[in-house]
Design a protein around this motif. Sequence first.
Motif, PDB file in Angstrom:
ATOM      1  N   THR A 113      -6.401  -0.714   0.486  1.00 14.67           N
ATOM      2  CA  THR A 113      -5.418  -1.781   0.720  1.00 14.67           C
ATOM      3  C   THR A 113      -6.116  -3.128   0.829  1.00 14.67           C
ATOM      4  N   SER A 114      -5.670  -4.076  -0.006  1.00 16.23           N
ATOM      5  CA  SER A 114      -6.245  -5.425  -0.011  1.00 16.23           C
ATOM      6  C   SER A 114      -5.127  -6.456  -0.004  1.00 16.23           C
ATOM      7  N   PHE A 115      -5.284  -7.467   0.842  1.00  9.56           N
ATOM      8  CA  PHE A 115      -4.272  -8.512   0.979  1.00  9.56           C
ATOM      9  C   PHE A 115      -4.653  -9.815   0.283  1.00  9.56           C
ATOM     10  N   ALA A 116      -5.770  -9.812  -0.428  1.00  9.84           N
ATOM     11  CA  ALA A 116      -6.292 -11.055  -0.995  1.00  9.84           C
ATOM     12  C   ALA A 116      -5.322 -11.716  -1.967  1.00  9.84           C
ATOM     13  N   ALA A 117      -4.485 -10.921  -2.657  1.00  6.54           N
ATOM     14  CA  ALA A 117      -3.547 -11.475  -3.645  1.00  6.54           C
ATOM     15  C   ALA A 117      -2.103 -11.460  -3.151  1.00  6.54           C
ATOM     16  N   MET A 118      -1.884 -11.218  -1.855  1.00 11.68           N
ATOM     17  CA  MET A 118      -0.513 -11.151  -1.331  1.00 11.68           C
ATOM     18  C   MET A 118      -0.030 -12.573  -1.035  1.00 11.68           C
ATOM     19  N   ALA A 119       0.440 -13.250  -2.081  1.00 10.01           N
ATOM     20  CA  ALA A 119       0.721 -14.677  -1.996  1.00 10.01           C
ATOM     21  C   ALA A 119       2.162 -15.018  -1.621  1.00 10.01           C
ATOM     22  N   THR A 120       3.084 -14.078  -1.711  1.00  9.38           N
ATOM     23  CA  THR A 120       4.479 -14.367  -1.388  1.00  9.38           C
ATOM     24  C   THR A 120       4.612 -14.734   0.085  1.00  9.38           C
ATOM     25  N   ARG A 121       5.469 -15.691   0.354  1.00  9.01           N
ATOM     26  CA  ARG A 121       5.720 -16.091   1.736  1.00  9.01           C
ATOM     27  C   ARG A 121       6.153 -14.878   2.556  1.00  9.01           C
ATOM     28  N   ALA A 122       5.614 -14.743   3.783  1.00  8.10           N
ATOM     29  CA  ALA A 122       5.934 -13.560   4.573  1.00  8.10           C
ATOM     30  C   ALA A 122       5.730 -13.799   6.057  1.00  8.10           C
ATOM     31  N   LEU A 123       6.482 -13.033   6.823  1.00  3.48           N
ATOM     32  CA  LEU A 123       6.318 -12.940   8.272  1.00  3.48           C
ATOM     33  C   LEU A 123       5.738 -11.572   8.578  1.00  3.48           C
ATOM     34  N   VAL A 138      -3.452  -1.115  -8.762  1.00 10.25           N
ATOM     35  CA  VAL A 138      -1.994  -1.076  -8.893  1.00 10.25           C
ATOM     36  C   VAL A 138      -1.409  -2.382  -8.378  1.00 10.25           C
ATOM     37  N   ASP A 139      -0.698  -3.060  -9.252  1.00  6.75           N
ATOM     38  CA  ASP A 139      -0.045  -4.328  -8.924  1.00  6.75           C
ATOM     39  C   ASP A 139       1.453  -4.168  -9.178  1.00  6.75           C
ATOM     40  N   LEU A 140       2.248  -4.115  -8.102  1.00  8.20           N
ATOM     41  CA  LEU A 140       3.696  -3.976  -8.221  1.00  8.20           C
ATOM     42  C   LEU A 140       4.421  -5.165  -7.606  1.00  8.20           C
ATOM     43  N   ALA A 141       3.763  -6.319  -7.610  1.00  8.14           N
ATOM     44  CA  ALA A 141       4.399  -7.533  -7.089  1.00  8.14           C
ATOM     45  C   ALA A 141       5.648  -7.845  -7.902  1.00  8.14           C
ATOM     46  N   ASP A 142       6.653  -8.372  -7.228  1.00 14.26           N
ATOM     47  CA  ASP A 142       7.939  -8.645  -7.872  1.00 14.26           C
ATOM     48  C   ASP A 142       8.416 -10.029  -7.448  1.00 14.26           C
ATOM     49  N   ASP A 143       8.500 -10.945  -8.419  1.00 16.55           N
ATOM     50  CA  ASP A 143       8.854 -12.318  -8.067  1.00 16.55           C
ATOM     51  C   ASP A 143      10.337 -12.488  -7.741  1.00 16.55           C
ATOM     52  N   PRO A 154       1.451  12.670   0.680  1.00 17.61           N
ATOM     53  CA  PRO A 154       2.740  12.670   1.369  1.00 17.61           C
ATOM     54  C   PRO A 154       3.379  11.293   1.537  1.00 17.61           C
ATOM     55  N   LEU A 155       2.614  10.216   1.316  1.00 14.53           N
ATOM     56  CA  LEU A 155       3.151   8.875   1.575  1.00 14.53           C
ATOM     57  C   LEU A 155       4.073   8.368   0.468  1.00 14.53           C
ATOM     58  N   TYR A 156       3.836   8.834  -0.770  1.00 17.23           N
ATOM     59  CA  TYR A 156       4.573   8.320  -1.929  1.00 17.23           C
ATOM     60  C   TYR A 156       4.489   6.786  -1.983  1.00 17.23           C
ATOM     61  N   TRP A 157       3.274   6.286  -1.792  1.00 16.40           N
ATOM     62  CA  TRP A 157       3.051   4.846  -1.679  1.00 16.40           C
ATOM     63  C   TRP A 157       3.496   4.094  -2.930  1.00 16.40           C
ATOM     64  N   ARG A 158       3.215   4.634  -4.115  1.00 12.71           N
ATOM     65  CA  ARG A 158       3.613   3.962  -5.354  1.00 12.71           C
ATOM     66  C   ARG A 158       5.129   4.091  -5.577  1.00 12.71           C
ATOM     67  N   SER A 159       5.656   5.290  -5.385  1.00 16.97           N
ATOM     68  CA  SER A 159       7.079   5.535  -5.584  1.00 16.97           C
ATOM     69  C   SER A 159       7.927   4.653  -4.674  1.00 16.97           C
ATOM     70  N   ARG A 160       7.451   4.387  -3.465  1.00 22.33           N
ATOM     71  CA  ARG A 160       8.196   3.538  -2.530  1.00 22.33           C
ATOM     72  C   ARG A 160       8.444   2.152  -3.143  1.00 22.33           C
ATOM     73  N   ALA A 161       7.386   1.538  -3.630  1.00 22.18           N
ATOM     74  CA  ALA A 161       7.545   0.210  -4.235  1.00 22.18           C
ATOM     75  C   ALA A 161       8.389   0.288  -5.496  1.00 22.18           C
ATOM     76  N   GLU A 162       8.216   1.354  -6.254  1.00 26.00           N
ATOM     77  CA  GLU A 162       9.034   1.520  -7.460  1.00 26.00           C
ATOM     78  C   GLU A 162      10.509   1.709  -7.110  1.00 26.00           C
ATOM     79  N   GLY A 205       2.475  -8.696  -3.365  1.00 22.57           N
ATOM     80  CA  GLY A 205       1.173  -8.916  -3.990  1.00 22.57           C
ATOM     81  C   GLY A 205       0.029  -8.108  -3.436  1.00 22.57           C
ATOM     82  N   LEU A 206       0.259  -7.315  -2.389  1.00 22.14           N
ATOM     83  CA  LEU A 206      -0.774  -6.408  -1.883  1.00 22.14           C
ATOM     84  C   LEU A 206      -1.239  -5.490  -3.011  1.00 22.14           C
ATOM     85  N   ARG A 207      -2.536  -5.222  -3.064  1.00 23.13           N
ATOM     86  CA  ARG A 207      -3.082  -4.373  -4.123  1.00 23.13           C
ATOM     87  C   ARG A 207      -3.675  -3.089  -3.541  1.00 23.13           C
ATOM     88  N   VAL A 208      -3.544  -2.021  -4.310  1.00 27.02           N
ATOM     89  CA  VAL A 208      -4.105  -0.722  -3.959  1.00 27.02           C
ATOM     90  C   VAL A 208      -4.798  -0.167  -5.198  1.00 27.02           C
TER      91      VAL A 208
END
Length: 317
Positions: A207-217, A171-176, A106-114, A159-162
């Motif tokens: 859910t892993s944050f190890a590669a979430m490198a983009t600046r964020a609050l 799944v890597d949907l990071a977008d520069d 029900p989350l549509y986790w991939r579709s959301r990022a897409e 850069g969060l990975r699932v």
Amino acid sequence: MSTPFTEAGGIPVADPTPVTTFSPVVLPVPGRAVDLRLKVSAPATGSDLPVILLSHGHGPSNFVSSLHGYGPVVDFWAARGFVVLQPTHLDSMALGLREADDPDAPLYWRSRAEDMRFVLDHLDDVEAAVPGLGGRLDRSRIAAVGHSMGGHTVGMLCGLRVTDPADGSEVDLADDRVKVGVLMAPPGRGEDLAATASELYPALRTTSFAAMATRALVVVGENDWHPVFSDRKDWRGDAYFLSPGPKSLLTLLGAEHGLGGVSAYDAAETTDENPERVAVLRALVWAYLRSALYPGDPAWNDATAALDAGMGAVESK
């Protein structure tokens, strides 16, 4: 006599200007169950405008989790110089697809990022659809902001990975194109997801944050904890603590998952309704994005200096 609520909670921000809104902008997406619909809120005047792509939460309401929600923050940011784009994700209650025979439901986790990436791919179409918007967007200054499950969506762009539970692929949907993210009350590390939530939402297990490198609050509520999601009371802060810098963490004292009411005006699902808290949050997010997208802009330093210690605290790395 009651005291009127403030717009920015004592945080220095730009003066508001008139805003125009247009909806729906309809983007046909090949293979998607329904067209992607979004609302656009923009300053009535000005050029070279920075962009906020806003991802709504999952939520129980019929229309809050759609292009119709999040007015308390959208109106504020648009009145102070940002073009805010609000897509309606497939998990919105308004679409009736949560029980669909789809591996992402029900989350549509991939579709959301897409969805978010598709909007960025079609900014020309968005500009063309909205009267008076053509040629006014600054494509070099794009931020992504999300609440709750929307925070997870923004994390994926940063850069969060699932690991896909269907086939075990990462799944890597990071977008520069997204230069900065704001994750409000996002889900935490998959390893610490409680059994109930793990059964309901298997994609969140990894859910892993190890590669979430983009600046964020990362924005969290001091009291945003529920054992259905995790035994750890600091779980929703993982996007800050477990990711590489540069990151900042805003902790709102006394706040629960609604962070005072970011998702809608007078929303019944807000368990911690506090308009002044929302005023502080939206002003701090505005200031953070200004300084992140315009190096040298002192808005963030000025905002954190003005933050009332009784309202919240900020740390950075």
